[in-house]
Design an enzyme around this catalytic site. Structure first.
Site, short mmCIF file in Angstrom:
data_model
loop_
_atom_site.label_atom_id
_atom_site.label_comp_id
_atom_site.label_asym_id
_atom_site.label_seq_id
_atom_site.Cartn_x
_atom_site.Cartn_y
_atom_site.Cartn_z
N GLU A 208 -39.32 -42.20 -4.27
CA GLU A 208 -38.48 -42.99 -3.36
C GLU A 208 -38.59 -44.51 -3.55
OE1 GLU A 208 -39.20 -41.68 0.68
OE2 GLU A 208 -37.65 -40.15 0.48
N LYS B 78 -44.55 -44.31 -4.06
CA LYS B 78 -44.79 -43.98 -2.65
C LYS B 78 -45.54 -42.66 -2.58
CE LYS B 78 -42.18 -43.07 1.62
NZ LYS B 78 -40.81 -42.93 2.19
N GLN B 79 -45.06 -41.69 -3.34
CA GLN B 79 -45.72 -40.39 -3.54
C GLN B 79 -45.34 -39.95 -4.95
OE1 GLN B 79 -44.27 -38.14 -0.24
NE2 GLN B 79 -42.13 -38.40 -0.80
N TRP C 163 -36.27 -32.34 2.76
CA TRP C 163 -36.96 -31.39 1.89
C TRP C 163 -38.29 -30.95 2.47
CZ3 TRP C 163 -40.75 -32.88 -2.39
CH2 TRP C 163 -41.48 -34.01 -2.03
#
Length: 800
Positions: free
Chosen positions: A495, A615-616, A356
């Site tokens: 994730e 993670k983000q 992505w």
């Protein structure tokens, strides 16, 4: 690292840093790219020569514990670099075997020219200067050039230069993949078509792509070509010539190697070997080729340069990033069947797959080289049949694009991956990141909005977008209890959360990023056909066999998607508030760098699924992609409150719970913080800006650049600090300059009109650079003031 604004340079040889430097000093032209490895060194634990071509993959299977593991890799192609120096019959030059007296290694960012300057003393006490220069031609798609200048400093005598093409290569550039099958090339043939030309042909084992390289090697003294004795040697996958030189103390001699590379995927090629050696035999001498190459780079920089006033380091690193973006995606890329590999084409990380990350790459390209964005979107369009088949196999409709894509557009995500901290192969559920399809929808819409390329929308884009909307409609289900639509079994960009703690099923319920994105998609999709001419709308409707009830469902979903909230902020997913808090201080004290908390926790026998961490952060991404006003329209249309402080509260909540395990996370947080805390944004921006050159993830950059991060930094300058966006048929600027800089300036193109935008603390200037035949005046809005910028004119807006 010492550099001016257009040079990335290193003094002294450092074996531990060489892999990183090879990546950062790669040379490419948007078709092929070669790592910055020294020509005289073979692949070992220090050096890793590698050459890659967009879209050239091969599939292999490895048996791990009786389980077949399939992987498709961007193939490391035959090595065109080898030039080896032998003095007086001694062993060939290797840095480990000589005394290095002086060493300088640099990349000229203006032209992606790699130069090494080496002075060494061998075991016989002979001192020699060797200057190596090379580039992959931006002017000639298939060509690369290498030049040595050898100067004996305290000796005269015989020397030999070995020039070779080596197809005995494997994919060995990523240590954690080394248990996987990496032999992708089948030996082909070698040939000496002319006295000064050598050629090698190989074929990929599964994909059966033929690859041919040819090299012409010339020797010059005082600028004139000289004939030298040559000895030939070849095997089916290796070919060389040994050139005998008679060197005189203090007199430089130049060895010039021109290379051409063709594959059976290239148009107008036929016999790849014939094409390669004919092309190289006709190639220009080094200096003439370099001048032609520089002209092409000059035009690219004219279109793509970006200036930051008041921070020399930021200025330099932005140009490093722009140079690498253009090496990966240039005007040459537009005509290829290529996507954007998340790690560029100068390494083997992620096996060269397309994720992505193009979401972060396209904003820079579309405002400068829109034909490249269009070509990259065509990579997705050509694979809609596989996206349709994947959806069907999973029990859905429409187009379900894969999380990792390669040659065919099938799902290339591995079912297991190696945790380097534990040494175990863990289950990989990241194929559940269905949001890649939402990103593709977003990319098409942004491209069409920014370029007004109605032909692409009518003949390609609308079909893709509606097929993606159909997929989201089919994966969603209606909940009568909530009177809302829900999506289960997916992962967001976070994730770290693959499933609920203790669950045997992968995926999560109602990931907020996904559900809000889908509400936006459905709103656009429901009225998309109204934007097309009636005949084209009918053609798209017929091609997709679109049903009226589908459009009605999209309209309903745009108003009834379920979005979870807790503590006054958007929840990452339903149930996030029930997870445990992590003792961040304890983990920082024990491990120091905890960016990859997932690996740390799994190595401990734990799982990130249990904790409120990211993670983000998914929810933060919503504020990155959509302006506050856009997001408010989406959320209020869904019937939820969107208070004025919604962005700040959500961002601050997740900022405390995000490890930034992906460097893309720094991009996201820098972008969203620009609106209400520009200085905090600048701190994150500087981390992202230096993340590759400083290799902050401890070895990942040597495996390939982070294309999304490099592109994301330049997009941050234009979209968040200059505050540039397109809306209502005009260019809008709403600056948010951080305190660390005085202003920014960049070149761009909007509706075929070349512009220079300069944002300072007290003013904004938009200059219309004349030179395009069909350029038109451009409407610009700064704050509440609108003006028309005439062709060849400029307008300056005063900031309060």
């Amino acid at each position: 690292m010492q550099s001016d604004a257009f040079t990335l340079s290193y003094t002294g040889f450092d074996p531990g840093e060489e892999g990183l430097r090879e990546t950062l000093t790669s040379t490419g032209n948007g078709y092929l790219c070669t790592r910055g490895a020294a020509e005289w060194e073979d692949a070992d634990g220090v050096h890793y020569p590698g050459t890659y071509v967009h879209g050239l993959y091969n599939r292999a299977t490895t048996m791990l514990g009786g389980v077949p593991v399939h992987n498709e890799d961007l193939v490391n192609l035959p090595n065109w670099l080898p030039l080896k120096l032998r003095i007086g019959g001694a062993e060939v030059l290797r840095l480990a075997d000589v005394e290095v007296l002086d060493y300088h290694h640099e990349l000229d960012l203006r032209s992606a020219m790699l130069t090494r300057r080496l002075r060494f003393r061998d075991k016989e006490g002979r001192e020699t200067d060797l200057v190596s220069r090379r580039f992959v031609s931006m002017a000639s798609l298939h060509h690369a050039y290498l030049e040595w200048t050898i100067t004996p400093l305290n000796w005269s005598g015989e020397a030999e230069v070995v020039t070779a093409l080596d197809a005995r290569v494997t994919n060995d550039g990523v240590p954690r993949y080394r248990q996987l099958e990496s032999d992708h090339l089948r030996p082909g043939s070698t040939v000496f078509p002319e006295s000064k030309v050598i050629a090698v042909k190989s074929k990929t084992r599964q994909s059966e792509v033929v690859v041919s390289l040819a090299a012409r090697t010339l020797v010059r003294s005082a600028g004139e070509e000289i004939d030298v004795p040559r000895a030939d040697f070849r095997t089916p996958d290796y070919i060389q010539q040994t050139l005998s030189l008679d060197l005189e103390r203090g007199v430089p001699v130049t060895v010039e190697k021109s290379v051409s590379l063709f594959t059976s995927r290239d148009p107008a090629t036929g016999d790849t070997t014939l094409r390669a050696y004919r092309s190289v035999a006709r190639s220009r001498p080094f200096e003439a080729a370099y001048a032609h190459h520089c002209e092409s780079w000059d035009r690219l920089w004219q279109a793509c340069d970006m200036q930051v006033f008041g921070d020399d380091e930021a200025q330099h690193l932005l140009r490093v990033h722009i140079c690498h973006i253009l090496q990966t995606c240039s005007h040459h890329t537009a005509d290829l069947d290529a996507g954007v590999p998340a790690r560029g084409i100068n390494g083997e990380a992620y096996r060269g797959h397309i994720f992505w990350d193009e979401l972060f790459v396209f904003p820079f390209l579309t405002f400068r080289t829109p034909d490249v964005t269009r070509g990259l979107l065509m990579y997705r369009y050509r694979r809609v049949s596989e996206a349709r088949a994947a959806a069907d196999a999973a029990g859905y409709e429409g187009f379900m694009f894969p999380w990792q894509s390669g040659s065919l557009g099938t799902e290339e995500t591995q079912e297991v991956h190696l945790n380097p901290l534990s040494g175990r192969w863990d289950e990989d559920l990241s194929h559940n990141q269905r949001h890649v399809s939402a990103a593709i929808f977003y990319n098409v819409w942004q491209y069409v909005t920014l370029t007004e390329d109605t032909m692409f929308l009518e003949y390609r884009g609308a079909e893709m977008m509606l097929g993606i909307a159909r997929f989201w409609s089919s994966i969603a289900h209606y909940s009568p209890e909530r009177d809302r639509y829900e999506i289960h079994g997916v992962m967001g960009p976070d994730e770290y959360h693959e499933k609920y703690p203790g669950s045997s099923e992968g995926g999560l319920r109602n990931n907020a990023y996904t559900n809000v994105f889908v509400a936006w998609i459905c709103d656009i999709a429901a009225s998309l056909l109204d934007l097309l001419p009636a005949p084209r709308a009918d053609a798209v409707r017929a091609r997709l066999e679109l049903r009226e009830e589908e459009i009605a469902r999209w309209k309903d979903m745009s108003r009834k998607m379920f979005v979870p909230f807790h503590d006054g902020v958007i929840s990452q997913f339903e149930g996030y508030e029930d997870l445990e808090e992590l003792d961040w201080d304890a983990y920082r004290a024990e491990y120091g760098n905890i960016q990859r908390l997932d690996r740390i926790l799994k190595a401990e026998g734990d799982t990130p699924d249990r904790y409120k961490l990211a993670k983000q952060a998914d929810a933060v991404m919503l504020f990155f992609l959509f302006s506050d006003s856009e997001l408010k329209r989406i959320v209020t249309r869904l019937g939820y409150d969107f208070p004025a402080d919604a962005a700040q509260r959500t961002i601050e909540y997740y900022d405390q719970r995000t490890s930034h395990g992906s460097t893309l996370s720094y991009i996201t947080h820098a972008g969203v913080l620009a609106r209400f805390d520009p200085d905090a944004s600048w701190e994150r921006f500087k981390v992202a800006l230096a993340s590759d050159v400083n290799d902050i993830q401890g070895g990942t950059t040597r495996e390939g650049i982070h294309m999304g991060v490099m592109s994301g930094t330049v997009d941050l300058v234009q979209r968040f600090y200059a505050g540039m966006r397109v809306s209502g048929g005009m260019l809008r600027l709403d600056p948010n300059l951080p305190g660390g800089i005085d202003g920014v300036s960049f070149n761009m193109t909007y509706l075929r009109s070349p512009l220079t935008v300069t944002v300072m603390r007290d003013r904004v200037t938009v200059q219309h650079r004349d030179g395009v035949i069909d350029a038109t005046p451009v409407k610009v809005r700064v704050g509440e003031e609108e003006r028309m910028v005439a062709v060849g004119g400029a307008e300056t807006f005063t900031l309060a």
